[in-house]
Enzyme design. Sequence first.
Site, PDB file in Angstrom:
ATOM      1  N   VAL B 129       0.835  -1.205   0.000  1.00  0.00           N
ATOM      2  CA  VAL B 129       0.000   0.000   0.000  1.00  0.00           C
ATOM      3  C   VAL B 129       0.871   1.257   0.000  1.00  0.00           C
ATOM      4  CG1 VAL B 129      -1.774   1.298   1.248  1.00  0.00           C
ATOM      5  CG2 VAL B 129      -1.826  -1.194   1.286  1.00  0.00           C
ATOM      6  N   GLY B 184       5.412   4.388 -19.055  1.00  0.00           N
ATOM      7  CA  GLY B 184       5.572   3.238 -18.167  1.00  0.00           C
ATOM      8  C   GLY B 184       4.803   3.362 -16.870  1.00  0.00           C
ATOM      9  N   LYS B 202      -6.071  -2.124  -1.925  1.00  0.00           N
ATOM     10  CA  LYS B 202      -5.266  -1.442  -0.911  1.00  0.00           C
ATOM     11  C   LYS B 202      -6.145  -0.963   0.250  1.00  0.00           C
ATOM     12  CE  LYS B 202      -1.734   0.008  -4.236  1.00  0.00           C
ATOM     13  NZ  LYS B 202      -1.380   1.034  -5.247  1.00  0.00           N
TER      14      LYS B 202
END
Lengths: 336, 336
Positions: B129, B184, B202
């Site tokens: 996270v 990316g 998360k």
Amino acid sequence: MTVNVALLGLGTVGQGVYETVVSHQEELRQAAGESVRIPVILIKDSCKNRSISGDVEITTDFNDIFKYPIDAVIEAVGGCEPVYGYLRKCLERKIPVITANKELLAKKGSELMNTADRHQTELIFEASVAGSIPILYIIKNYLKVNRIQKLEAILNGTSNFILTAMRNNKQSFEQSLAEAQRLGYAEADPSNDILGWDTFYKTMILSELIYHRQPDWNDVVRKGIDQVTLEDINAAIESQEKIKLMATLSRSSNGSIKASIEPVRIKKDHPLYAVEGVNNAVRIKTDLADDLVLSGPGAGAFPTASAIMEDFVSLFKNNKPLKDISKKRRAVPLFK
Amino acid sequence: MTVNVALLGLGTVGQGVYETVVSHQEELRQAAGESVRIPVILIKDSCKNRSISGDVEITTDFNDIFKYPIDAVIEAVGGCEPVYGYLRKCLERKIPVITANKELLAKKGSELMNTADRHQTELIFEASVAGSIPILYIIKNYLKVNRIQKLEAILNGTSNFILTAMRNNKQSFEQSLAEAQRLGYAEADPSNDILGWDTFYKTMILSELIYHRQPDWNDVVRKGIDQVTLEDINAAIESQEKIKLMATLSRSSNGSIKASIEPVRIKKDHPLYAVEGVNNAVRIKTDLADDLVLSGPGAGAFPTASAIMEDFVSLFKNNKPLKDISKKRRAVPLFK
């Protein structure tokens, strides 16, 4: 079992600590494994009215605390003397001490830490820097693989409040200081805050923690906000910048530590640009984690009590009884 | 002595971990008390070119890692299968596991934690996270007296990058997604990120950590940013607001956990307003510390490796040898 804590000082922070101990018994029991009680509080002025439960002894004589089987001492008095003598006495009796006293730590931190070491007890001080923001905790306990390259921080809530008020309300330094005093954000004698000393002490504590030593105090630029004019503020606004009292800390390639405390202009994309009012913030630049920023309230009764009480329960790690604290659990020496 | 670590996966994060172990030997030796070595790396595609030292075995067969006296496993593969099986095998052999795999933890965290408990070893996952931001560390280790009232967070760097690009460059969602992919910051199949699933996983991990359980997944609002138009962005700008993919988590008075993941408009004075690009940030509202905000890079090779390696050295607390890790040091059960 009950853990007995002596509280030194019953100003804003001391009162916050007392109320937190009363209101957070369940959390303290969970974290400490025992209930926590304050049997005695040291005060300066016995004439003030106080809202403290009747079974707590209120005293003006420091030695009265030793009438009780004290397991830990929380210091919220501030200043160098007579507190230095008090805390030495506690540590010599192997009583762990939790303090928020940045001036004392910057000036006498090494001596006190040595005393704690010699008597195999603890001196902890998360609350001394950046209020409720766990910056010392992160540096001490978490960042072990990362190499800390640089630190920038806003560490004085009073100065940041004044700079924010000057900008937002287009008022002079003097008017903003008066407003801060009216709201309880600045003391009657505000020189410690506005001349940068408070930030200076905190920066020295951070230096001890990160580099295990302080720079020569004479080499540290220390300027406060007392020379900042409304014209400076307006000029910054015109270039979409803000003026902040910024502490910086780094180590140069030859190993010497560089520190400065001074008002600087920062741009809109600076991570501390948005830190307003009495808030504090710390930006840590490391080689792996990159730019970490922590921000939150830099002062106040409960934010400071937060740091003090989280510090306090950290003594109980591994469910060891408080009497068995040994230096072993601290891998890195602080204040050598 | 040397600690032997098997590395599973050699994508962006795996490569970051490998390079960090090579470059940070001194820090690792200090923190772990021993030097750290990666003797074996599990990969998927044996045809790719890799810059790995010749004395490291590169294998596509998971069982090869057990040819070595492995002390810990770092997992950087991602996804649910076959990783779930791999990690169970490791834990059953009492090998501690460090992972950044949010999907696996959200779906199989309880099972894996039970397996770790049964075999008296550790499953740790700070990196799952908020990248290098030590948010799980602070919740797990620091905030013991504070009562956590509410959490707001920007947890998906890809979504935040796209929203930032739409606003700053006045370009459509599709154009911004393409830019993120080119740089990316987004995968070829970006659905996990832009539909809110990554943030959802998360948030479930944070829920386990804070409340020791997850809300019913059917009760959680989960919206991504795929429906956000340039018109929405412009409308927000006109009201001096920004759109952020925000996760919220709290417990209502009846004890039920409330969580949501959705794009929301926030005002200029919101503590997460300044969080731009691929950064993540978490705001924790507690009763004592008040508003704590932590921000930093939410992804990337070294920020993720930072969290993984700080997690790894946390195994060596109290200078115990790795074989003697017991569950005792974790006061609060995670993933009951």
